[in-house]
Design a protein around this motif. Structure first.
Motif: not given
Length: 358
Positions: A240-253, A277-286
């Motif tokens: 789902x769409x949320x998996x895309x952000x998590x997937x990029x973060x996991x790939x970078x790590x 201001x409407x992002x989250x910590x995972x997006x900032x990490x990327x």
């Protein structure tokens, strides 16, 4: 001539720029870096809410009777709310990445429940409380109803297994009307606090400890179901769409993180994120790893206003904005002091239009 050439190039570059939501951009990144990150080239899109709902309904029965913290929290939640509320609470937190969620301790709950049980098991304390209510002028029917309530709680706790003391205590404390009524009577001087305050104190302590059930779900239940969801999606090729952000973060790590990062940097030289201001910590990490930390001429421009952070219900985390801002330092933060949407000429024109259409 130089300025004109620069302006012409900027116009061309602007037309070539990728203008996407962060979710869509992450989906493209995963596709472009599939070999480097070892992720599938294709997947079947699923509706996040429906998938989570079906998963929770299918798996909840396997965990609710377990002696684990997950099972105990499930039983507590069901004792206070209902099945549909529980399904929604778990499904709504499967993709949450909070940085400052309260983390209530199960040990604190056990201690509060143990003290509450000990207090109610003391027949003298129960008798003193009833006598104090009668002496305080409360109606006899009210005192009888309250006394029956106390005796019922004492019996329920006495019969409970030690492992489920918190669950049992919570089940009998869910109706707090009597406790609140006692507190009011103590405050207005009707009741003697020496006789009634001890019971009220431990009751309030337990109620406070059990007041963060949704946080308890997030701490002890959601990780279990999130792991189940991840395994199911991986085995069936779902996303789902949320998996895309998590997937990029996991790939970078992951082990291919450096290669993934360099592929992204080769394709994009700069990132401009509006409404940061409407992002989250995972997006900032990327974005921090790919753009902000680059020493090879990459740029990161987050734009946001903390006073306009209104998407907390969609897991936006203002602390991510503050973390990014602190990394830029004083000279790196440019305040936008002029509001061109509310100039005198603009307001005059708008008011003229509105005055003609009151």
């Amino acid at each position: 001539p130089i300025e004109r050439e620069r302006l012409a190039k900027s116009l061309v570059d602007f037309d070539r720029a990728s203008i996407q939501t962060i979710h869509s951009w992450c989906r493209r990144v995963l596709s472009d870096t599939a070999f480097a990150s070892g992720r599938p080239l294709s997947f079947t899109m699923v509706d996040a809410a429906r998938f989570a709902d079906e998963l929770v309904r299918h798996e909840i029965g396997r965990h609710v009777d377990q002696p684990s913290d997950c099972g105990r929290v499930l039983r507590m939640f069901l004792a206070h709310y209902g099945y549909e509320d529980l399904v929604h609470a778990i499904a709504a937190t499967l993709h949450v990445h909070p940085t400052l969620w309260p983390r209530p301790s199960m040990a604190e709950l056990d201690q509060a429940a143990s003290e509450f049980r000990r207090m109610l098991a003391d027949a003298e304390i129960r008798a003193r409380t009833k006598a104090a209510l009668l002496a305080g002028g409360m109606h006899s029917k009210t005192v009888t109803a309250f006394s029956d309530r106390i005796e019922g709680m004492a019996a329920a706790l006495a019969a409970a297994d030690d492992g489920d003391s918190v669950v049992s205590a919570h089940r009998v404390v869910t109706d707090e009307r009597f406790r609140d009524h006692l507190i009011r009577k103590i405050k207005d001087g009707t009741l003697d606090p020496d006789d009634t305050a001890p019971l009220i104190a431990v009751w309030s302590q337990l109620t406070t400890a059990l007041s963060s059930l949704h946080q308890l779900v997030g701490v002890h239940v959601t990780p279990v179901f999130a792991a189940l969801a991840k395994r199911k999606k991986a085995s069936e090729g779902l996303a789902d769409f949320n998996d895309f952000i998590e997937g990029v973060a996991e790939s970078l790590n992951g082990s291919g993180g450096t290669v993934t990062r360099d592929i992204i940097r080769d394709r994009w030289q700069a990132a401009l994120i509006d409404e940061f201001q409407d992002t989250d910590s995972l997006q900032w990490q990327i974005f921090e790893r790919v753009f902000f930390s680059s020493t090879a001429g990459h740029f990161f421009y987050p734009i946001g206003d903390p006073k306009q952070s209104i998407y907390g219900f969609r897991n936006a985390d203002l602390l991510a904005y503050e973390a990014a801002k602190s990394r830029f330092g004083g000279d790196g933060v440019v305040p936008l002091l002029d509001n061109y949407r509310s100039s005198d000429a603009m307001l005059t024109a708008i008011n003229a239009i509105l005055s003609e259409n009151p």
